[in-house]
Design a protein around this motif. Structure first.
Motif, PDB file in Angstrom:
ATOM      1  N   TYR A 160      -4.811  10.766  -2.973  1.00  0.00           N
ATOM      2  CA  TYR A 160      -5.023   9.709  -2.477  1.00  0.00           C
ATOM      3  C   TYR A 160      -4.726   9.016  -3.829  1.00  0.00           C
ATOM      4  CZ  TYR A 160      -7.126   6.853   0.295  1.00  0.00           C
ATOM      5  OH  TYR A 160      -7.353   5.706   1.351  1.00  0.00           O
ATOM      6  N   GLU A 161      -4.321   7.725  -3.076  1.00  0.00           N
ATOM      7  CA  GLU A 161      -3.511   7.044  -4.284  1.00  0.00           C
ATOM      8  C   GLU A 161      -4.903   5.179  -3.053  1.00  0.00           C
ATOM      9  OE1 GLU A 161      -1.343   4.404  -5.552  1.00  0.00           O
ATOM     10  OE2 GLU A 161       0.480   6.349  -6.425  1.00  0.00           O
ATOM     11  N   ILE A 162      -5.559   5.188  -4.141  1.00  0.00           N
ATOM     12  CA  ILE A 162      -6.568   3.998  -3.509  1.00  0.00           C
ATOM     13  C   ILE A 162      -5.578   2.526  -3.292  1.00  0.00           C
ATOM     14  CG2 ILE A 162      -7.814   1.691  -4.561  1.00  0.00           C
ATOM     15  CD1 ILE A 162      -9.362   4.191  -6.727  1.00  0.00           C
ATOM     16  N   THR A 199      -7.393  14.105  -6.741  1.00  0.00           N
ATOM     17  CA  THR A 199      -6.864  13.616  -5.733  1.00  0.00           C
ATOM     18  C   THR A 199      -5.383  13.495  -5.488  1.00  0.00           C
ATOM     19  OG1 THR A 199      -7.087  12.863  -3.753  1.00  0.00           O
ATOM     20  CG2 THR A 199      -7.820  11.793  -5.171  1.00  0.00           C
ATOM     21  N   ALA A 242       1.398  -0.823  -0.665  1.00  0.00           N
ATOM     22  CA  ALA A 242      -0.257  -0.079  -0.027  1.00  0.00           C
ATOM     23  C   ALA A 242       0.720   1.038   0.021  1.00  0.00           C
ATOM     24  CB  ALA A 242      -1.145   0.262   1.786  1.00  0.00           C
ATOM     25  N   GLY A 286     -12.970   9.091 -11.158  1.00  0.00           N
ATOM     26  CA  GLY A 286     -12.175   8.229 -10.614  1.00  0.00           C
ATOM     27  C   GLY A 286     -11.694   7.845  -9.103  1.00  0.00           C
ATOM     28  N   LEU A 287     -12.359   7.831  -8.131  1.00  0.00           N
ATOM     29  CA  LEU A 287     -12.332   8.026  -6.647  1.00  0.00           C
ATOM     30  C   LEU A 287     -12.907   6.542  -6.257  1.00  0.00           C
ATOM     31  CD1 LEU A 287     -13.969  11.460  -5.613  1.00  0.00           C
ATOM     32  CD2 LEU A 287     -11.354  10.682  -6.098  1.00  0.00           C
ATOM     33  N   GLN A 343       3.010   1.979  -1.699  1.00  0.00           N
ATOM     34  CA  GLN A 343       3.791   2.106  -2.632  1.00  0.00           C
ATOM     35  C   GLN A 343       3.360   3.302  -3.930  1.00  0.00           C
ATOM     36  OE1 GLN A 343       3.923  -0.961  -5.020  1.00  0.00           O
ATOM     37  NE2 GLN A 343       5.544  -0.627  -6.616  1.00  0.00           N
ATOM     38  N   GLY A 354       1.766   8.455 -12.166  1.00  0.00           N
ATOM     39  CA  GLY A 354       1.403   9.707 -11.839  1.00  0.00           C
ATOM     40  C   GLY A 354      -0.174   9.302 -12.309  1.00  0.00           C
ATOM     41  N   ILE A 355      -1.179  10.471 -11.984  1.00  0.00           N
ATOM     42  CA  ILE A 355      -2.938  10.209 -12.417  1.00  0.00           C
ATOM     43  C   ILE A 355      -2.546  11.203 -13.847  1.00  0.00           C
ATOM     44  CG2 ILE A 355      -4.881  11.232 -12.393  1.00  0.00           C
ATOM     45  CD1 ILE A 355      -3.993  11.048  -9.084  1.00  0.00           C
TER      46      ILE A 355
END
Lengths: 138, 556
Positions: free
Chosen positions: B28-30, B26, B2, B219-220, B4, B13-14
């Motif tokens: 925040y990484e899922i 955001t 988690a 994408g959340l 990473q 990146g997004i």
């Protein structure tokens, strides 16, 4: 001997797949085979990609890099699964047909107790597809 | 892994939005807060605060109700009546807002937005989709209230009004229809349809739409907190979000466990009626274990191989039963009743939906307010499940299919089952169904129709399979929430929730009043969730308008 190699990859753990990826690349070079990298993603956002399309782009990019690294022809195939945790086995077997692969090379996890309950991906593919299967221990 | 933050192979990146959707940017990484590991041979991947808090809190509540049953009973009972009587206006007014909001979405350009981006294609066919909507949403309720609710409202309306010290003591809706059979039927049907028509489905649609929108288009992660991003921003990844998600897990697990418990008692009553199976906790524990076992198999087979298949089987069976009752019952009468009930629904709608100054306190608080709280407390679960299977639909299509079509099906169902039973009472003078206990009314009605043995068996089977589909879709939902929105967490995890749910149901069933007090508590969670839903409406509005904006920009 082999014309098309199917290489199921877990993009998220691609850093741990070195051995399997090398074996795949070198086998492809030896036999002049094409490698199709196949990845499974859910339709919901995951840590790797926020949409399935984005996952497909990453997988395509990954396939291109592998192709350059080993000097072989590569392609990619993204499977969008409703329930990746459970349905991956079936969907991989279907992908073998769709892609028309005759060899599958994939990394495997060390066998443990859960294998008695749920067969591993490799074992399932060997039982449910016509292609040869090569499992690489990590 | 988690923690990473960089992704392998230089894919970092997004990415920027594709113009088809408007992703929320955001950091925040899922799965960022997830903990991976294994217990013995079983791997897990969980969102730690949410998993631990909800797991421990659930156990604490179960122990509390077991250790101090009397205190728990009176505490939750008090909470329940305080919520449904003190806030009835709030529930009724909010539910009206939800219906209105949904109807507005159908007619405005916002309805053009496609869930999953302009190019997305639907994951499921209409049949599979509908089957799952019903199986998760209200299948079980239709089985039990199909006969009993129209009958109850008819009886109370026919009985007329009674007052004591200026306060109505009868349970009749609105002003009742003392002594007028025709009017009592109309009012009874209108009141029933009111509870099963637009309002509950609007409640589900709001939750489902906000989750689908923020997950597929923005994408959340697919978890309740994501819908709050437009309001709280990145704070939703912190404690605010943990609390929202934990509440959702809570409502879902207790909602399922109590339903499972009551369902077992009801199935037991049916089996007793049909085969003389003894009524008692032994039979009920066996029933819960069997239902949980089947649900476990279904959960392990996954969404397509388990829930979807069972839902479709059930839909087919329910449809056959509906057609059978329609054809064998008073067909012409039922068809006429269908349209006159729809008319009655429209006619009485404004009065039934009026939140203020109601004189029919027993009805508006004991029925309407109770139902609204009940639907709302189920909405995180049903909404999330609907969201999971609705990718690729446009908002307009989504609302029409989640709001209007299920409402019509409910009207038809209530007309056929309730109408047949009413016809038996009014025309044939057969009152066994009217007099029977709630859980037996359906079977008593089928009793005097041909092939009663087979149809009753189908009825019991439907009840049981609807419980299985609720249990397994619930386990999938809880697993996703407690895995921080991941749908590919290790399989043993969802098996854990499925078994845990059955265990909680059994423990509560065996304790005196345990189920009753917890059901009161679940319904009480409807109050905070009503606020949650109102906020979701605002979030949907914000999300859809940004989506429209980006699609327009892409077109130019």
């Amino acid at each position: 001997m082999f014309k098309k190699i199917l290489a199921p990859v877990d993009l998220y753990h691609a850093d741990k797949l070195d051995k399997a990826l090398t074996a795949t690349g070198e086998l492809a070079r030896v036999y002049g085979a094409e490698v199709c990298y196949v990845g499974v993603t859910g339709s919901t956002p995951s840590e790797l990609a926020r949409t399935p399309e984005q996952y497909a782009r990453k997988l395509k990019e990954f396939a291109r890099e592998q192709g350059e690294k080993f000097g072989v022809t590569t392609s990619s195939h993204t499977i969008v699964s409703h329930d990746p945790a459970v349905q991956m086995n079936h969907e991989l077997a279907a992908a073998v047909e769709d892609v028309g692969a005759d060899l599958i090379v994939m990394a495997t996890h060390p066998p443990d107790v859960t294998d008695y309950l749920w067969s591993g991906n490799g074992a399932h593919l060997a039982a449910h597809s016509d292609a040869s299967v090569m499992l690489i221990r990590g | 892994m988690a923690d990473q933050s960089t992704e392998p192979n230089g894919l970092e990146g997004i990415p920027s939005p594709e113009g088809t959707t408007n992703l929320i940017d955001t950091q925040y990484e899922i799965g960022e807060d997830n903990v991976e590991g294994s217990v013995g041979p079983f791997g897990f991947d969980i969102h730690n605060p949410v998993f631990m808090i909800s797991g421990l809190a659930i156990m604490a509540f179960v122990f509390y109700t077991l250790a101090l049953p009397d205190q728990a009973n009176s505490l939750f009972g008090w909470l329940f009546s305080a919520v449904t009587t003190g806030f009835d206006w709030f529930f009724i007014a909010s539910a009206n807002i939800f219906v209105l909001f949904c109807l507005i979405l159908i007619v405005t350009p916002w309805g053009n937005v496609r869930l999953g981006g302009t190019e997305a294609t639907p994951d499921y066919s209409y049949i599979g989709w509908f089957a799952m909507l019903f199986a998760a949403g209200m299948g079980i309720g239709l089985m039990f209230y199909g006969v009993s609710e129209p009958m109850s409202h008819f009886s109370t309306s026919f009985g007329g009004t009674a007052a004591e010290g200026g306060v109505r003591t009868d349970w009749a809706p609105l002003n009742g229809a003392g002594g007028n059979e025709e009017a009592a039927i109309r009012l009874g049907m209108a009141a029933t349809i009111f509870h099963w028509g637009l309002h509950p489905w609007a409640i589900y649609a709001i939750v489902a739409l906000s989750l689908a929108l923020f997950s597929y288009n923005k994408g959340l992660p697919l978890t309740i907190r994501s819908a709050f991003y437009p309001i709280f921003g990145d704070a939703v990844w912190g404690w605010v979000g943990h609390i929202i998600d934990t509440l959702a897990v809570f409502a879902t697990l207790f909602g399922l466990a109590t339903s499972l418990g009551f369902g077992a008692t009801q199935a037991n009553a049916g089996l007793n009626e049909l085969f003389g199976v003894p009524i008692g906790s032994t039979t009920e524990v066996i029933l819960i274990s069997a239902i949980t076992a089947v649900a476990l198999i279904s959960v392990l087979r996954g969404l397509d191989g388990g829930v979807k298949v069972l839902s479709e089987i059930n839909m087919g069976l329910a449809f056959l039963l509906l057609i059978f009752v329609l054809l064998v019952g008073p067909t012409i009468y039922l068809l006429k009743l269908f349209f006159s009930s729809l008319g009655a629904y429209v006619q009485y709608f404004p009065a039934l939906a009026n939140p203020f100054g109601r004189e029919d306190v027993n009805f508006s608080q004991g029925w309407t307010s109770f139902y609204w709280a009940w639907w709302i407390s189920w909405s995180p679960f049903v909404g999330m499940f609907i969201a999971r299977v609705s990718r690729g639909r446009t908002v307009r299509e989504f609302i029409i299919c989640v709001l209007l079509i299920p409402s019509m099906v409910c009207v038809l169902w209530m007309t056929v089952f309730g109408g047949t039973a009413l016809h038996q009472v009014v025309n044939d003078g057969y009152t066994l169904a009217q007099d029977a206990a709630l859980e037996l009314k359906l079977f008593k009605m089928l009793d005097v129709m041909p092939l009663a043995g087979i149809t009753s068996l189908v009825g019991i089977l439907l009840v049981i399979v609807f419980f299985v589909t609720s249990s397994d879709s619930g386990s999938l939902v809880i697993d996703t929430i407690t895995a921080g929105g991941k749908i590919d967490a290790p399989v043993p995890q969802r098996a854990f929730w499925c078994i845990f749910e059955g265990a909680v149901a059994i423990v509560l069933l065996l304790s005196a009043g345990g189920l009753q007090s917890l059901q009161s508590m679940v319904i009480s969670t409807g109050l905070p969730f009503t606020v949650v839903l109102l906020v979701m409406c605002i979030a949907i509005g914000k999300g859809l308008s940004s989506e429209r904006h980006s699609v327009k920009a892409a077109d130019e």
